[in-house]
Design a protein around this motif. Structure first.
Motif, PDB file in Angstrom:
ATOM      1  N   ALA A 102       0.799  -1.221   0.000  1.00 35.25           N
ATOM      2  CA  ALA A 102       0.000   0.000   0.000  1.00 35.25           C
ATOM      3  C   ALA A 102       0.836   1.278   0.000  1.00 35.25           C
ATOM      4  CB  ALA A 102      -0.919   0.000   1.219  1.00 35.25           C
ATOM      5  N   VAL A 103       2.163   1.162   0.022  1.00 36.12           N
ATOM      6  CA  VAL A 103       2.984   2.363   0.155  1.00 36.12           C
ATOM      7  C   VAL A 103       3.945   2.620  -0.996  1.00 36.12           C
ATOM      8  CG1 VAL A 103       2.850   2.409   2.666  1.00 36.12           C
ATOM      9  CG2 VAL A 103       4.663   1.112   1.569  1.00 36.12           C
ATOM     10  N   SER A 104       4.346   1.610  -1.724  1.00 32.30           N
ATOM     11  CA  SER A 104       5.339   1.787  -2.788  1.00 32.30           C
ATOM     12  C   SER A 104       4.662   2.188  -4.090  1.00 32.30           C
ATOM     13  CB  SER A 104       6.118   0.495  -3.025  1.00 32.30           C
ATOM     14  OG  SER A 104       6.745   0.081  -1.840  1.00 32.30           O
ATOM     15  N   PRO A 105       5.090   3.310  -4.675  1.00 34.09           N
ATOM     16  CA  PRO A 105       4.502   3.699  -5.959  1.00 34.09           C
ATOM     17  C   PRO A 105       5.040   2.825  -7.081  1.00 34.09           C
ATOM     18  CG  PRO A 105       6.250   5.212  -5.387  1.00 34.09           C
ATOM     19  CD  PRO A 105       6.097   4.265  -4.226  1.00 34.09           C
ATOM     20  N   PRO A 106       4.311   2.723  -8.188  1.00 31.10           N
ATOM     21  CA  PRO A 106       4.847   2.000  -9.347  1.00 31.10           C
ATOM     22  C   PRO A 106       6.041   2.758  -9.912  1.00 31.10           C
ATOM     23  CG  PRO A 106       2.822   3.136  -9.926  1.00 31.10           C
ATOM     24  CD  PRO A 106       2.999   3.306  -8.454  1.00 31.10           C
ATOM     25  N   LEU A 107       6.820   2.089 -10.732  1.00 30.89           N
ATOM     26  CA  LEU A 107       7.947   2.748 -11.381  1.00 30.89           C
ATOM     27  C   LEU A 107       7.443   3.985 -12.124  1.00 30.89           C
ATOM     28  CD1 LEU A 107      10.954   2.715 -12.106  1.00 30.89           C
ATOM     29  CD2 LEU A 107      10.376   1.259 -14.058  1.00 30.89           C
ATOM     30  N   PHE A 108       6.302   3.855 -12.818  1.00 32.54           N
ATOM     31  CA  PHE A 108       5.683   5.006 -13.469  1.00 32.54           C
ATOM     32  C   PHE A 108       4.190   4.771 -13.633  1.00 32.54           C
ATOM     33  CE2 PHE A 108       6.982   2.216 -16.953  1.00 32.54           C
ATOM     34  CZ  PHE A 108       5.872   2.189 -17.781  1.00 32.54           C
ATOM     35  N   THR A 109       3.471   5.861 -13.840  1.00 31.92           N
ATOM     36  CA  THR A 109       2.064   5.820 -14.214  1.00 31.92           C
ATOM     37  C   THR A 109       1.995   6.176 -15.687  1.00 31.92           C
ATOM     38  OG1 THR A 109       1.364   6.484 -12.004  1.00 31.92           O
ATOM     39  CG2 THR A 109      -0.231   6.820 -13.788  1.00 31.92           C
ATOM     40  N   GLN A 110       1.172   5.479 -16.403  1.00 30.57           N
ATOM     41  CA  GLN A 110       1.016   5.791 -17.821  1.00 30.57           C
ATOM     42  C   GLN A 110      -0.308   6.512 -18.053  1.00 30.57           C
ATOM     43  OE1 GLN A 110       0.232   2.271 -20.321  1.00 30.57           O
ATOM     44  NE2 GLN A 110       0.696   1.078 -18.506  1.00 30.57           N
ATOM     45  N   ARG A 111      -0.239   7.487 -18.948  1.00 31.23           N
ATOM     46  CA  ARG A 111      -1.426   8.238 -19.329  1.00 31.23           C
ATOM     47  C   ARG A 111      -1.494   8.211 -20.851  1.00 31.23           C
ATOM     48  NH1 ARG A 111      -1.800  13.950 -16.830  1.00 31.23           N
ATOM     49  NH2 ARG A 111       0.044  14.299 -18.112  1.00 31.23           N
ATOM     50  N   ILE A 112      -2.512   7.560 -21.368  1.00 32.42           N
ATOM     51  CA  ILE A 112      -2.713   7.460 -22.807  1.00 32.42           C
ATOM     52  C   ILE A 112      -3.885   8.368 -23.153  1.00 32.42           C
ATOM     53  CG2 ILE A 112      -3.277   5.911 -24.720  1.00 32.42           C
ATOM     54  CD1 ILE A 112      -2.081   3.651 -22.862  1.00 32.42           C
ATOM     55  N   VAL A 113      -3.635   9.344 -24.018  1.00 31.68           N
ATOM     56  CA  VAL A 113      -4.656  10.332 -24.361  1.00 31.68           C
ATOM     57  C   VAL A 113      -4.854  10.321 -25.874  1.00 31.68           C
ATOM     58  CG1 VAL A 113      -5.329  12.760 -24.254  1.00 31.68           C
ATOM     59  CG2 VAL A 113      -3.962  11.760 -22.397  1.00 31.68           C
ATOM     60  N   LEU A 114      -6.081  10.091 -26.300  1.00 33.86           N
ATOM     61  CA  LEU A 114      -6.433  10.168 -27.716  1.00 33.86           C
ATOM     62  C   LEU A 114      -6.996  11.553 -27.984  1.00 33.86           C
ATOM     63  CD1 LEU A 114      -6.151   7.123 -27.204  1.00 33.86           C
ATOM     64  CD2 LEU A 114      -8.051   6.771 -28.754  1.00 33.86           C
ATOM     65  N   VAL A 115      -6.445  12.231 -28.990  1.00 35.30           N
ATOM     66  CA  VAL A 115      -6.901  13.580 -29.308  1.00 35.30           C
ATOM     67  C   VAL A 115      -7.453  13.619 -30.727  1.00 35.30           C
ATOM     68  CG1 VAL A 115      -5.321  14.702 -27.693  1.00 35.30           C
ATOM     69  CG2 VAL A 115      -4.593  14.313 -30.039  1.00 35.30           C
ATOM     70  N   ASP A 116      -8.462  14.450 -30.906  1.00 39.73           N
ATOM     71  CA  ASP A 116      -9.089  14.583 -32.223  1.00 39.73           C
ATOM     72  C   ASP A 116      -8.264  15.525 -33.103  1.00 39.73           C
ATOM     73  OD1 ASP A 116      -9.729  17.222 -31.520  1.00 39.73           O
ATOM     74  OD2 ASP A 116     -11.818  16.752 -31.061  1.00 39.73           O
ATOM     75  N   PRO A 117      -8.690  15.744 -34.345  1.00 43.50           N
ATOM     76  CA  PRO A 117      -7.915  16.609 -35.254  1.00 43.50           C
ATOM     77  C   PRO A 117      -7.749  18.053 -34.755  1.00 43.50           C
ATOM     78  CG  PRO A 117      -9.497  15.321 -36.498  1.00 43.50           C
ATOM     79  CD  PRO A 117      -9.799  15.088 -35.040  1.00 43.50           C
ATOM     80  N   TYR A 118      -8.566  18.467 -33.788  1.00 40.47           N
ATOM     81  CA  TYR A 118      -8.476  19.819 -33.237  1.00 40.47           C
ATOM     82  C   TYR A 118      -7.617  19.871 -31.975  1.00 40.47           C
ATOM     83  CZ  TYR A 118     -12.402  20.028 -36.403  1.00 40.47           C
ATOM     84  OH  TYR A 118     -13.188  19.916 -37.515  1.00 40.47           O
ATOM     85  N   GLY A 119      -7.024  18.726 -31.617  1.00 35.28           N
ATOM     86  CA  GLY A 119      -6.174  18.664 -30.435  1.00 35.28           C
ATOM     87  C   GLY A 119      -6.910  18.480 -29.126  1.00 35.28           C
ATOM     88  N   GLN A 120      -8.213  18.194 -29.203  1.00 39.16           N
ATOM     89  CA  GLN A 120      -9.021  18.000 -27.998  1.00 39.16           C
ATOM     90  C   GLN A 120      -9.064  16.523 -27.608  1.00 39.16           C
ATOM     91  OE1 GLN A 120     -10.399  20.507 -26.114  1.00 39.16           O
ATOM     92  NE2 GLN A 120      -9.115  21.694 -27.514  1.00 39.16           N
ATOM     93  N   PRO A 121      -8.779  16.212 -26.351  1.00 37.60           N
ATOM     94  CA  PRO A 121      -8.880  14.820 -25.905  1.00 37.60           C
ATOM     95  C   PRO A 121     -10.317  14.320 -25.997  1.00 37.60           C
ATOM     96  CG  PRO A 121      -7.743  16.182 -24.284  1.00 37.60           C
ATOM     97  CD  PRO A 121      -8.324  17.109 -25.294  1.00 37.60           C
ATOM     98  N   PHE A 122     -10.476  13.081 -26.473  1.00 39.04           N
ATOM     99  CA  PHE A 122     -11.816  12.491 -26.503  1.00 39.04           C
ATOM    100  C   PHE A 122     -11.855  11.130 -25.824  1.00 39.04           C
ATOM    101  CE2 PHE A 122      -9.930  10.812 -30.345  1.00 39.04           C
ATOM    102  CZ  PHE A 122     -10.413   9.519 -30.433  1.00 39.04           C
ATOM    103  N   ALA A 123     -10.686  10.610 -25.467  1.00 40.13           N
ATOM    104  CA  ALA A 123     -10.633   9.357 -24.720  1.00 40.13           C
ATOM    105  C   ALA A 123      -9.281   9.277 -24.027  1.00 40.13           C
ATOM    106  CB  ALA A 123     -10.819   8.155 -25.645  1.00 40.13           C
ATOM    107  N   ALA A 124      -9.243   8.578 -22.891  1.00 44.21           N
ATOM    108  CA  ALA A 124      -7.990   8.436 -22.162  1.00 44.21           C
ATOM    109  C   ALA A 124      -8.017   7.165 -21.327  1.00 44.21           C
ATOM    110  CB  ALA A 124      -7.754   9.642 -21.258  1.00 44.21           C
ATOM    111  N   LYS A 125      -6.836   6.697 -21.029  1.00 48.67           N
ATOM    112  CA  LYS A 125      -6.676   5.546 -20.139  1.00 48.67           C
ATOM    113  C   LYS A 125      -5.479   5.861 -19.257  1.00 48.67           C
ATOM    114  CE  LYS A 125      -6.800   0.576 -20.082  1.00 48.67           C
ATOM    115  NZ  LYS A 125      -7.240  -0.572 -20.853  1.00 48.67           N
TER     116      LYS A 125
END
Length: 139
Positions: A102-125
Protein backbone atom coordinates in the motif's frame (compact mmCIF):
# COMPACT_ATOMS: atom_id res chain seq x y z
CA UNK A 1 0.05 -17.27 -10.64
CA UNK A 2 1.11 -16.06 -7.20
CA UNK A 3 2.28 -18.51 -4.59
CA UNK A 4 -0.40 -18.90 -1.91
CA UNK A 5 1.99 -18.61 1.06
CA UNK A 6 3.38 -15.23 -0.02
CA UNK A 7 1.40 -12.26 1.35
CA UNK A 8 0.07 -9.79 -1.22
CA UNK A 9 2.26 -6.99 0.11
CA UNK A 10 5.34 -9.05 -0.78
CA UNK A 11 4.27 -9.53 -4.38
CA UNK A 12 5.06 -7.48 -7.43
CA UNK A 13 4.00 -7.19 -11.06
CA UNK A 14 7.18 -7.16 -13.18
CA UNK A 15 6.91 -5.97 -16.73
CA UNK A 16 7.98 -8.59 -19.26
CA UNK A 17 10.69 -6.29 -20.65
CA UNK A 18 11.69 -4.51 -17.47
CA UNK A 19 15.40 -4.11 -16.91
CA UNK A 20 16.75 -3.81 -13.41
CA UNK A 21 20.10 -2.15 -13.70
CA UNK A 22 21.74 1.14 -12.91
CA UNK A 23 20.42 3.88 -15.15
CA UNK A 24 17.07 2.31 -16.01
CA UNK A 25 14.98 5.46 -16.21
CA UNK A 26 11.74 6.72 -17.60
CA UNK A 27 13.57 8.30 -20.52
CA UNK A 28 15.04 4.91 -21.47
CA UNK A 29 11.59 3.38 -21.21
CA UNK A 30 10.23 6.04 -23.61
CA UNK A 31 12.94 5.17 -26.15
CA UNK A 32 12.17 1.45 -25.80
CA UNK A 33 8.44 2.17 -26.11
CA UNK A 34 9.04 4.09 -29.35
CA UNK A 35 10.84 1.07 -30.77
CA UNK A 36 8.05 -1.24 -29.53
CA UNK A 37 5.39 0.95 -31.17
CA UNK A 38 7.30 1.01 -34.47
CA UNK A 39 7.62 -2.78 -34.40
CA UNK A 40 3.96 -3.20 -33.52
CA UNK A 41 2.97 -0.88 -36.38
CA UNK A 42 5.11 -2.89 -38.84
CA UNK A 43 3.39 -6.08 -37.67
CA UNK A 44 -0.08 -4.55 -38.20
CA UNK A 45 -0.84 -4.23 -34.48
CA UNK A 46 -1.64 -0.52 -34.76
CA UNK A 47 -3.46 1.37 -37.52
CA UNK A 48 -1.12 3.04 -40.01
CA UNK A 49 -2.95 6.35 -39.79
CA UNK A 50 -2.34 7.01 -36.09
CA UNK A 51 0.63 8.91 -34.75
CA UNK A 52 2.01 8.63 -31.24
CA UNK A 53 4.08 11.03 -29.19
CA UNK A 54 5.64 9.97 -25.91
CA UNK A 55 6.37 12.52 -23.22
CA UNK A 56 8.06 11.78 -19.90
CA UNK A 57 7.70 13.70 -16.68
CA UNK A 58 10.30 12.01 -14.47
CA UNK A 59 9.54 14.15 -11.41
CA UNK A 60 5.93 12.89 -11.56
CA UNK A 61 6.89 9.35 -12.61
CA UNK A 62 4.58 9.81 -15.59
CA UNK A 63 4.80 8.45 -19.12
CA UNK A 64 2.26 10.07 -21.43
CA UNK A 65 1.40 8.66 -24.83
CA UNK A 66 -0.54 11.08 -27.00
CA UNK A 67 -2.34 9.47 -29.94
CA UNK A 68 -3.46 11.44 -32.99
CA UNK A 69 -5.37 10.19 -36.02
CA UNK A 70 -8.57 8.95 -34.40
CA UNK A 71 -11.77 10.81 -33.60
CA UNK A 72 -15.36 10.23 -32.56
CA UNK A 73 -16.38 10.97 -36.14
CA UNK A 74 -14.11 8.32 -37.69
CA UNK A 75 -14.65 5.79 -34.89
CA UNK A 76 -18.18 6.45 -33.55
CA UNK A 77 -18.45 3.23 -31.55
CA UNK A 78 -14.86 3.76 -30.31
CA UNK A 79 -13.89 0.17 -31.05
CA UNK A 80 -10.59 1.11 -32.68
CA UNK A 81 -9.95 3.72 -30.00
CA UNK A 82 -10.35 1.14 -27.22
CA UNK A 83 -8.17 -1.36 -29.06
CA UNK A 84 -5.42 1.23 -29.53
CA UNK A 85 -5.55 2.32 -25.87
CA UNK A 86 -5.54 -1.26 -24.60
CA UNK A 87 -2.66 -2.23 -26.89
CA UNK A 88 -0.55 0.75 -25.81
CA UNK A 89 -1.44 0.19 -22.15
CA UNK A 90 -0.31 -3.42 -22.33
CA UNK A 91 2.85 -2.43 -24.18
CA UNK A 92 3.77 0.16 -21.55
CA UNK A 93 2.93 -2.32 -18.77
CA UNK A 94 5.75 -4.51 -20.10
CA UNK A 95 8.18 -1.86 -18.85
CA UNK A 96 6.69 -1.17 -15.43
CA UNK A 97 7.29 -2.50 -11.92
CA UNK A 98 4.33 -2.40 -9.56
CA UNK A 99 4.56 -3.59 -5.96
CA UNK A 100 1.30 -4.67 -4.42
CA UNK A 101 1.91 -3.10 -1.02
CA UNK A 102 0.00 0.00 0.00
CA UNK A 103 2.98 2.36 0.16
CA UNK A 104 5.34 1.79 -2.79
CA UNK A 105 4.50 3.70 -5.96
CA UNK A 106 4.85 2.00 -9.35
CA UNK A 107 7.95 2.75 -11.38
CA UNK A 108 5.68 5.01 -13.47
CA UNK A 109 2.06 5.82 -14.21
CA UNK A 110 1.02 5.79 -17.82
CA UNK A 111 -1.43 8.24 -19.33
CA UNK A 112 -2.71 7.46 -22.81
CA UNK A 113 -4.66 10.33 -24.36
CA UNK A 114 -6.43 10.17 -27.72
CA UNK A 115 -6.90 13.58 -29.31
CA UNK A 116 -9.09 14.58 -32.22
CA UNK A 117 -7.92 16.61 -35.25
CA UNK A 118 -8.48 19.82 -33.24
CA UNK A 119 -6.17 18.66 -30.43
CA UNK A 120 -9.02 18.00 -28.00
CA UNK A 121 -8.88 14.82 -25.90
CA UNK A 122 -11.82 12.49 -26.50
CA UNK A 123 -10.63 9.36 -24.72
CA UNK A 124 -7.99 8.44 -22.16
CA UNK A 125 -6.68 5.55 -20.14
CA UNK A 126 -4.63 6.16 -17.02
CA UNK A 127 -3.05 3.67 -14.67
CA UNK A 128 0.06 1.80 -13.69
CA UNK A 129 -0.14 -1.48 -15.52
CA UNK A 130 -1.34 -5.01 -15.72
CA UNK A 131 0.19 -8.42 -15.29
CA UNK A 132 0.44 -11.37 -12.98
CA UNK A 133 1.69 -10.91 -9.41
CA UNK A 134 4.66 -12.93 -8.30
CA UNK A 135 6.73 -13.06 -5.12
CA UNK A 136 9.06 -10.11 -4.73
CA UNK A 137 12.63 -11.11 -5.41
CA UNK A 138 15.18 -8.70 -6.84
CA UNK A 139 16.10 -9.64 -10.39
Amino acid sequence: MAEPDVPADLQVVWGARVEIERGYRLEAIAVAMSADIAELREDGGLPDHIHTRITVLPQDRLLEIRVEGLSVETDPDRTISREVMNTLFELASDHNIITLDAVSPPLFTQRIVLVDPYGQPFAAKIGAGMGEPEPFTPR
